[in-house]
Write an enzyme that holds these catalytic residues in place. Structure first.
Site, PDB file in Angstrom:
ATOM      1  N   ARG A 212      -0.421   9.062   8.905  1.00 51.34           N
ATOM      2  CA  ARG A 212      -0.424   7.618   9.143  1.00 51.34           C
ATOM      3  C   ARG A 212       0.054   6.855   7.918  1.00 51.34           C
ATOM      4  O   ARG A 212      -0.385   7.121   6.802  1.00 51.34           O
ATOM      5  CB  ARG A 212      -1.834   7.139   9.489  1.00 51.34           C
ATOM      6  CG  ARG A 212      -2.278   7.492  10.892  1.00 51.34           C
ATOM      7  CD  ARG A 212      -3.701   7.022  11.154  1.00 51.34           C
ATOM      8  NE  ARG A 212      -4.070   7.334  12.529  1.00 51.34           N
ATOM      9  CZ  ARG A 212      -4.340   6.427  13.456  1.00 51.34           C
ATOM     10  NH1 ARG A 212      -4.298   5.154  13.160  1.00 51.34           N
ATOM     11  NH2 ARG A 212      -4.662   6.791  14.672  1.00 51.34           N
TER      12      ARG A 212
ATOM     13  N   HIS B 162      -8.334  10.231   3.436  1.00 52.85           N
ATOM     14  CA  HIS B 162      -8.056   9.112   2.539  1.00 52.85           C
ATOM     15  C   HIS B 162      -8.251   9.605   1.111  1.00 52.85           C
ATOM     16  O   HIS B 162      -9.243  10.277   0.808  1.00 52.85           O
ATOM     17  CB  HIS B 162      -8.998   7.940   2.824  1.00 52.85           C
ATOM     18  CG  HIS B 162      -8.512   6.651   2.245  1.00 52.85           C
ATOM     19  ND1 HIS B 162      -8.565   6.374   0.901  1.00 52.85           N
ATOM     20  CD2 HIS B 162      -7.941   5.557   2.821  1.00 52.85           C
ATOM     21  CE1 HIS B 162      -8.064   5.169   0.677  1.00 52.85           C
ATOM     22  NE2 HIS B 162      -7.675   4.656   1.825  1.00 52.85           N
TER      23      HIS B 162
ATOM     24  N   GLU C  73       0.838  -1.188   0.000  1.00 53.90           N
ATOM     25  CA  GLU C  73       0.000   0.000   0.000  1.00 53.90           C
ATOM     26  C   GLU C  73       0.878   1.245   0.000  1.00 53.90           C
ATOM     27  O   GLU C  73       2.105   1.164   0.065  1.00 53.90           O
ATOM     28  CB  GLU C  73      -0.951  -0.005   1.207  1.00 53.90           C
ATOM     29  CG  GLU C  73      -1.959  -1.139   1.168  1.00 53.90           C
ATOM     30  CD  GLU C  73      -2.959  -1.079   2.305  1.00 53.90           C
ATOM     31  OE1 GLU C  73      -2.719  -0.334   3.267  1.00 53.90           O
ATOM     32  OE2 GLU C  73      -3.966  -1.785   2.233  1.00 53.90           O
TER      33      GLU C  73
ATOM     34  N   ARG D  49      -0.471   8.647   1.861  1.00 56.79           N
ATOM     35  CA  ARG D  49      -1.837   9.148   1.708  1.00 56.79           C
ATOM     36  C   ARG D  49      -1.924  10.670   1.653  1.00 56.79           C
ATOM     37  O   ARG D  49      -2.700  11.233   0.874  1.00 56.79           O
ATOM     38  CB  ARG D  49      -2.706   8.641   2.872  1.00 56.79           C
ATOM     39  CG  ARG D  49      -3.050   7.184   2.775  1.00 56.79           C
ATOM     40  CD  ARG D  49      -3.803   6.732   4.014  1.00 56.79           C
ATOM     41  NE  ARG D  49      -4.112   5.304   3.950  1.00 56.79           N
ATOM     42  CZ  ARG D  49      -4.561   4.601   4.966  1.00 56.79           C
ATOM     43  NH1 ARG D  49      -4.732   5.178   6.146  1.00 56.79           N
ATOM     44  NH2 ARG D  49      -4.834   3.324   4.835  1.00 56.79           N
TER      45      ARG D  49
ATOM     46  N   HIS E 284     -10.492  10.646   7.134  1.00 56.55           N
ATOM     47  CA  HIS E 284     -10.287   9.214   7.363  1.00 56.55           C
ATOM     48  C   HIS E 284      -9.784   8.937   8.777  1.00 56.55           C
ATOM     49  O   HIS E 284     -10.519   8.384   9.598  1.00 56.55           O
ATOM     50  CB  HIS E 284      -9.295   8.702   6.326  1.00 56.55           C
ATOM     51  CG  HIS E 284      -9.096   7.222   6.318  1.00 56.55           C
ATOM     52  ND1 HIS E 284     -10.163   6.332   6.320  1.00 56.55           N
ATOM     53  CD2 HIS E 284      -7.973   6.461   6.291  1.00 56.55           C
ATOM     54  CE1 HIS E 284      -9.685   5.090   6.301  1.00 56.55           C
ATOM     55  NE2 HIS E 284      -8.367   5.132   6.292  1.00 56.55           N
TER      56      HIS E 284
END
Length: 539
Positions: free
Chosen positions: A385, A239, A123, A288, A350
């Site tokens: 994050r 997000h 990811e 992100r 998010h």
């Protein structure tokens, strides 16, 4: 005068039934503690079950060649943009393999790779394929299922439809219980020498979010009123890809996990041009904050006449429906076939990156008060994050928090008290007005003028109310969370991680990375305390 109509007792009260709360409750039970779990909705209504991507972990004997805990630590530090606590990062990530093993022993089933072992994906922000997943894109649902099943034997009682209102404290400020409202609005006290907040995040500060309706920042507000400090609250991760369902969408929006990009999908605009090309070396697999900010900048140009969403082209991902059944079902409900057409997506609120200041064992600065999961600021996430570190943190810190409570009890460090308490009075702003101004002025792009507008709207719409209903508790929490966020955001005159100041677009490393600490002053207003200087360097 006391408002309490009923009382119950335990050694540990856990607020929340997500990954952190249930993990802590199960471990505390194993250690022989009397545990009581509280949730303001039903047991499965938290944010954990919506987590799609997986758990980021480097498992012994099951990792890419050259991957390691050290590499995972480095990726986390890079994503955190200089505000991570390196010791906390290393401790939590190193605890991942044991935590995942324990979860599997409790019944969680992860997807298997064709050649044996666990399937892994990659990811955004990760330099290797180290994200293990379940049900394709239903990892959170499987984690929640396994933990609830392990807790369903009756030894971990759960009070559903009970909202946590305020901490009960001794004359010295030690936490010794929790004031709650039951489903009928009757106030009661759960007397316990330890209270663990595992209440999740604050996505409902914004009009569009990946979070469920229960994510109203209750734990953050309760901790601040109890005298705890919060930090990094200005860093709210958006997000990059939730399913776009139409202009003006409100509430929880279906998430399109970035694991879709990990399997080869790319972001394009209405003309078919690649959004992330030339923006970052990792392009569509950038962290992100980078991707969300790039989409926002791209939309400002209205490429192809579309200014409120872009597209995720996953038409080249083989077996999409089998690999991503949750995303496929959401797309089908919206009339989109990912195998034949790009998926319309847009950024949405998010994850909170900051929260209640706590260590990797969940201890806060207030004796008897602990925090784990999204409500906590352990130093793992910093300014942004890293994907799929969230379930990992809940598993590791939830376990350690239970062990910390057991140790603190055994050493006689915690306090016991009677069940006397009164419903608090707190400022409550109009939720619709709050969400509108937060979305307009305190989302991905912020400036001093807009943050001042948010403060003015909150001041004009807020009125002191007795927190006698769940709705008032939630709206009061959103009010104090919004005020804390804008206070920290106004003071951070730079752009870093997922805090983007349009009037200060550069990162300011000259004065050293600093986490902004927020406390409540005697009148109940969030104010900045002394910042914490972070010594972790980032390339």
């Amino acid at each position: 005068m006391t408002d309490v109509l009923w009382e119950a007792r335990a050694d540990l009260v856990v607020v929340g039934t997500g990954v952190a709360g249930l993990t802590a409750a199960l471990r505390a039970r194993e250690l022989g503690l009397r545990v009581l779990v509280v949730t303001k909705a039903s047991v499965g209504d938290g944010n954990t079950r919506w987590a799609q991507g997986g758990v980021a972990v480097v498992l012994p004997g099951e990792h890419d060649e050259g991957d390691s805990v050290d590499a995972h630590v480095r990726d986390t530090l890079v994503a955190g943009a200089g505000l991570c606590d390196e010791d906390a990062v290393r401790a939590i990530i190193a605890g991942g393999p044991a935590a995942v093993t324990r979860l599997r022993e409790r019944g969680a089933v992860f997807d298997a790779a064709p050649g044996g072992g666990l399937a892994r994906t990659r990811e955004g922000g990760h330099s290797a394929f180290r994200v293990v997943h379940a049900g394709g894109d239903a990892t959170g649902a499987e984690v929640e299922r396994a933990l609830l099943a392990a807790a369903s034997d009756g030894r971990v009682p759960v009070l559903e439809d009970h909202v946590a209102v305020d901490a009960v404290r001794t004359s010295l400020g030690q936490v010794c219980g929790l004031l709650v409202l039951d489903g009928n609005g009757a106030p009661g006290v759960l007397t316990a020498p330890a209270v663990l907040l595992a209440s999740g995040g604050l996505g409902q500060l914004y009009q569009a979010t990946s979070n469920p309706e229960v994510a109203t920042g209750d734990g953050l507000a309760l901790a601040l009123r109890a005298g705890a400090a919060a930090a990094d609250v200005e860093f709210v991760q958006f997000h990059p890809t939730v399913l776009y369902t139409g202009r003006g969408a409100r509430g929880r929006c279906p998430l399109v996990t970035e694991a879709v990009r990990g399997e080869g999908a790319v972001l394009v605009d209405a003309t078919g041009a690649r959004v992330m090309r030339g923006v970052h070396p990792l392009e569509d697999l950038a962290p992100r904050d980078v991707v969300a900010a790039a989409i926002t900048r791209h939309l400002a140009g209205g490429a192809g006449g579309v200014d409120d969403h872009v597209f995720l082209d996953a038409t080249g991902v083989p077996g999409f429906a089998e690999r991503f059944p949750t995303v496929h079902a959401a797309c089908a409900a919206a009339g989109v076939d990912p195998a034949r057409e790009p998926i319309p997506v847009a950024p949405a609120a998010h994850f909170a990156c900051g929260g209640v200041v706590s260590d990797v064992a969940g201890r806060t600065g207030v004796t008897g008060l602990y925090a784990a999961g999204e409500v906590a600021r352990t130093g793992l996430h910093g300014a942004n994050r890293l994907a799929s570190n969230s379930l990992l943190e809940g598993l590791v810190v939830g376990t350690r928090a239970a062990e910390a409570v057991a140790a603190d009890l055994a050493m006689g460090l915690l306090a016991r008290c009677s069940g006397d308490a009164e419903l608090p009075v707190a400022p409550v702003a109009d939720r619709d007005s709050l969400q509108r101004v937060m979305s307009r002025y305190a989302a991905i792009g912020r400036d001093a003028e807009g943050l001042a507008v948010v403060g003015s709207v909150l001041d004009l719409s807020a009125a002191d109310r007795v927190l006698s209903t769940r709705e008032l508790v939630e709206d009061a929490a959103l009010t104090v969370a919004a005020r804390a966020l804008i206070a920290a955001a106004a003071a951070r005159e730079e752009s870093r991680g997922c805090h983007v100041r349009t009037d200060f677009p550069a990162r300011d490393d000259a004065r050293g990375p600093r986490s902004r600490v927020v406390r409540l002053n005697p009148s109940g207003q969030p104010v900045l305390a002394d910042p914490v200087v972070t010594t972790v360097g980032v390339a």
